[in-house]
Design an enzyme around this catalytic site. Sequence first.
Site, PDB file in Angstrom:
ATOM      1  N   ARG A  86      -8.447  -0.461   4.930  1.00  0.00           N
ATOM      2  CA  ARG A  86      -7.577   0.538   4.270  1.00  0.00           C
ATOM      3  C   ARG A  86      -6.250  -0.085   3.849  1.00  0.00           C
ATOM      4  O   ARG A  86      -5.649   0.325   2.872  1.00  0.00           O
ATOM      5  CB  ARG A  86      -7.284   1.696   5.232  1.00  0.00           C
ATOM      6  CG  ARG A  86      -8.457   2.578   5.555  1.00  0.00           C
ATOM      7  CD  ARG A  86      -8.031   3.816   6.306  1.00  0.00           C
ATOM      8  NE  ARG A  86      -6.949   4.500   5.586  1.00  0.00           N
ATOM      9  CZ  ARG A  86      -6.275   5.516   6.111  1.00  0.00           C
ATOM     10  NH1 ARG A  86      -6.522   5.936   7.345  1.00  0.00           N
ATOM     11  NH2 ARG A  86      -5.328   6.116   5.411  1.00  0.00           N
ATOM     12  N   CYS A 113      -5.546  13.031  12.557  1.00  0.00           N
ATOM     13  CA  CYS A 113      -5.300  11.595  12.365  1.00  0.00           C
ATOM     14  C   CYS A 113      -5.673  10.951  13.704  1.00  0.00           C
ATOM     15  O   CYS A 113      -5.807  11.628  14.712  1.00  0.00           O
ATOM     16  CB  CYS A 113      -3.815  11.392  12.060  1.00  0.00           C
ATOM     17  SG  CYS A 113      -3.401   9.672  11.751  1.00  0.00           S
ATOM     18  N   LYS A 157       0.846  -1.210   0.000  1.00  0.00           N
ATOM     19  CA  LYS A 157       0.000   0.000   0.000  1.00  0.00           C
ATOM     20  C   LYS A 157       0.868   1.242   0.000  1.00  0.00           C
ATOM     21  O   LYS A 157       0.672   2.156  -0.803  1.00  0.00           O
ATOM     22  CB  LYS A 157      -0.882   0.020   1.241  1.00  0.00           C
ATOM     23  CG  LYS A 157      -1.538   1.362   1.515  1.00  0.00           C
ATOM     24  CD  LYS A 157      -2.385   1.401   2.769  1.00  0.00           C
ATOM     25  CE  LYS A 157      -1.618   1.645   4.027  1.00  0.00           C
ATOM     26  NZ  LYS A 157      -1.329   3.068   4.339  1.00  0.00           N
ATOM     27  N   ASP A 190       4.967   1.098  12.187  1.00  0.00           N
ATOM     28  CA  ASP A 190       3.732   0.457  11.720  1.00  0.00           C
ATOM     29  C   ASP A 190       3.598  -0.975  12.210  1.00  0.00           C
ATOM     30  O   ASP A 190       2.589  -1.623  11.936  1.00  0.00           O
ATOM     31  CB  ASP A 190       3.660   0.471  10.187  1.00  0.00           C
ATOM     32  CG  ASP A 190       3.516   1.883   9.649  1.00  0.00           C
ATOM     33  OD1 ASP A 190       3.712   2.074   8.449  1.00  0.00           O
ATOM     34  OD2 ASP A 190       3.240   2.789  10.450  1.00  0.00           O
TER      35      ASP A 190
HETATM   36  C1  EPZ Z   1       4.535   7.217   6.237  1.00  0.00           C
HETATM   37  O1  EPZ Z   1       3.770   8.292   6.749  1.00  0.00           O
HETATM   38  C2  EPZ Z   1       3.609   6.009   6.210  1.00  0.00           C
HETATM   39  N1  EPZ Z   1       2.461   6.284   5.338  1.00  0.00           N
HETATM   40  C3  EPZ Z   1       3.104   5.709   7.620  1.00  0.00           C
HETATM   41  O2  EPZ Z   1       2.330   4.502   7.544  1.00  0.00           O
HETATM   42  C4  EPZ Z   1       4.308   5.466   8.527  1.00  0.00           C
HETATM   43  O3  EPZ Z   1       3.842   5.272   9.858  1.00  0.00           O
HETATM   44  C5  EPZ Z   1       5.251   6.679   8.472  1.00  0.00           C
HETATM   45  O4  EPZ Z   1       5.647   6.935   7.111  1.00  0.00           O
HETATM   46  C6  EPZ Z   1       6.519   6.463   9.301  1.00  0.00           C
HETATM   47  O5  EPZ Z   1       7.211   5.345   8.803  1.00  0.00           O
HETATM   48  C7  EPZ Z   1       2.599   6.125   4.015  1.00  0.00           C
HETATM   49  O6  EPZ Z   1       3.662   5.765   3.514  1.00  0.00           O
HETATM   50  C8  EPZ Z   1       1.364   6.409   3.185  1.00  0.00           C
HETATM   51  P1  EPZ Z   1       6.752  10.645   7.937  1.00  0.00           P
HETATM   52  P2  EPZ Z   1       4.348   9.812   6.663  1.00  0.00           P
HETATM   53  O7  EPZ Z   1       6.549  11.942   7.243  1.00  0.00           O
HETATM   54  O8  EPZ Z   1       5.046   9.998   5.362  1.00  0.00           O
HETATM   55  C9  EPZ Z   1       7.440  13.852  11.324  1.00  0.00           C
HETATM   56  C10 EPZ Z   1       0.445   3.126   7.837  1.00  0.00           C
HETATM   57  O9  EPZ Z   1      -0.016   2.635   8.880  1.00  0.00           O
HETATM   58  N2  EPZ Z   1       7.062  14.861  10.321  1.00  0.00           N
HETATM   59  O10 EPZ Z   1       7.862   9.756   7.483  1.00  0.00           O
HETATM   60  O11 EPZ Z   1       3.237  10.738   7.002  1.00  0.00           O
HETATM   61  C11 EPZ Z   1       6.263  12.966  11.727  1.00  0.00           C
HETATM   62  O12 EPZ Z   1       5.505  13.582  12.737  1.00  0.00           O
HETATM   63  C12 EPZ Z   1       0.921   4.563   7.827  1.00  0.00           C
HETATM   64  O13 EPZ Z   1       0.569   2.494   6.758  1.00  0.00           O
HETATM   65  C13 EPZ Z   1       7.193  16.220  10.646  1.00  0.00           C
HETATM   66  O14 EPZ Z   1       7.601  16.573  11.745  1.00  0.00           O
HETATM   67  O15 EPZ Z   1       5.389   9.800   7.842  1.00  0.00           O
HETATM   68  C14 EPZ Z   1       6.962  11.716  12.209  1.00  0.00           C
HETATM   69  O16 EPZ Z   1       7.382  11.894  13.550  1.00  0.00           O
HETATM   70  C15 EPZ Z   1       0.608   5.293   9.133  1.00  0.00           C
HETATM   71  N3  EPZ Z   1       6.833  17.151   9.723  1.00  0.00           N
HETATM   72  C16 EPZ Z   1       8.189  11.622  11.314  1.00  0.00           C
HETATM   73  O17 EPZ Z   1       8.348  12.920  10.723  1.00  0.00           O
HETATM   74  C17 EPZ Z   1       6.396  16.799   8.466  1.00  0.00           C
HETATM   75  O18 EPZ Z   1       6.120  17.703   7.637  1.00  0.00           O
HETATM   76  C18 EPZ Z   1       8.066  10.608  10.199  1.00  0.00           C
HETATM   77  O19 EPZ Z   1       6.849  10.898   9.505  1.00  0.00           O
HETATM   78  C19 EPZ Z   1       6.280  15.418   8.154  1.00  0.00           C
HETATM   79  C20 EPZ Z   1       6.627  14.471   9.095  1.00  0.00           C
END
Ligand code: EPZ
Length: 432
Positions: free
Chosen positions: A402, A116, A22, A310
């Site tokens: 999902r 979220c 996904k 995850d």
């Molecule tokens: C991706 O989300 C995945 N989703 C998430 O999987 C996964 O949990 C996450 O990466 C972490 O591995 C998809 O790939 C669609 P990040 P993403 O930006 O891209 C911080 C699932 O269950 N951050 O890598 O949104 C954030 O708060 C989903 O399949 C900022 O601070 O995650 C986190 O602590 C849930 N500012 C860290 O970075 C930003 O602008 C990593 O988040 C963006 C992120």
Amino acid sequence: MDKLVIHGGHKLQGTLRVSASKNAALPLMAAAILPRGVTFIDQIPHLRDIVTFSHVLRITGASVNRQRQGLEIDATRVVFPEAPYELVKKMRASFYMLGALLGRCGKAKVSLPGGCAWGPRPVNLHIEGLKALGADIDLEQGYVVARVPRGGLSGGSYRFEPSSVGATVNLLLAACLGRGGSRIENAAIEPDVIVFCDMLTAMGAKLDGIGTRTIEVEGVDQLHPIKFSNCPDRIELGTFMIAAAIAGIPGDPVLITNAQPDHLGQEFLDAFQRTGCFYKIDKDTITITPPDVLKPISITTAIYPGFPTDLQAQWTILLSCANGTASVTDQVYGDRFNHIPELYRMGLRAEVNGNTVTVHGGHHLTGAQVMSTDLRASVSLVMAGVVADGTTHVGRIYHLDRGYEQLESKFSQCGINIHREQYNEFENPPQG
Ligand code: EPZ
């Protein structure tokens, strides 16, 4: 509304097949609107998130049609560079449309993702990063309104802190079609991002440093449509490995096919082995042999190649089945524990303290009526029901749908007593 009803105590035996990823499919779909023409992406799972994102793409003028195990995306006409709140709020990865529409159309109006089930999940890195590469960005009534200078993004450099999967994807979507050179530092190196970079390269993008923390992009005038194949889902693989460990028969191997274990990262594989669970990798099949007793192994999540956040909810169920006490600490999301109060209803013995849950294993869970709150929480409730005494009703499994393709049929074909039922949340509670 649907729920899953699980009669616990049945053993998991035989073979589980991992579906396509996904979290890799979504950026691949976003990339498909960059070139003018028809792109075919093979191995796209049948999931609610894919359906939602297909609607998001169609709104721009592209067409999206299911072809066998893949999607045919015709982006000849992308005329409406917007992604509406109603869809973005359902799936935050729709925010990838910001980079994709900037790259393709030079402008974009995309809803901020909103809340979220756990959080906060900010998008500041996406916005600051695109500004650093030359985009003009305003926030207007809950929407990000962005445009690039005439001729495309001028390019620039930006360092993520922390590293971000989504923000890395968004910047690459915008930067690969432009006139300048861009440098992304502390880029995400998750396998999903590498597969996405491979697709961009196959389309004609000029990227250097794929799979490293520093990616250099040289903007090109256009990209060409291609046929591309997605990878297996690493989080489903990890979920199935844990399910085999807790519900398999000691000494009786469970096979997991269409697997790509290196996509899980060594941290997870090492922790899994330390539980006493034996695994053997043979090309795209991994064989899991459960031990008589699982050892309580503490884990701390981190970005790839660390232990995936995850999989922390699923690991909590493994700890509840292990002989002793251990903890799960989530360093990526500090409060991703909505499944714990539901598991308390099943007799879980654990305490949450900040971003750590300490689990006291060796006590049987008992079946109960529980409710899903988010995707990975929902699968942990299903896994708890598999090992619990009695019957568990897991409600609101639209969360599960999902990200897990036909989970109940995969599990029931391996001996688990699980089926789907419709229900009305406001009717009397189920009997038994
Ligand atoms: C991706 O989300 C995945 N989703 C998430 O999987 C996964 O949990 C996450 O990466 C972490 O591995 C998809 O790939 C669609 P990040 P993403 O930006 O891209 C911080 C699932 O269950 N951050 O890598 O949104 C954030 O708060 C989903 O399949 C900022 O601070 O995650 C986190 O602590 C849930 N500012 C860290 O970075 C930003 O602008 C990593 O988040 C963006 C992120």
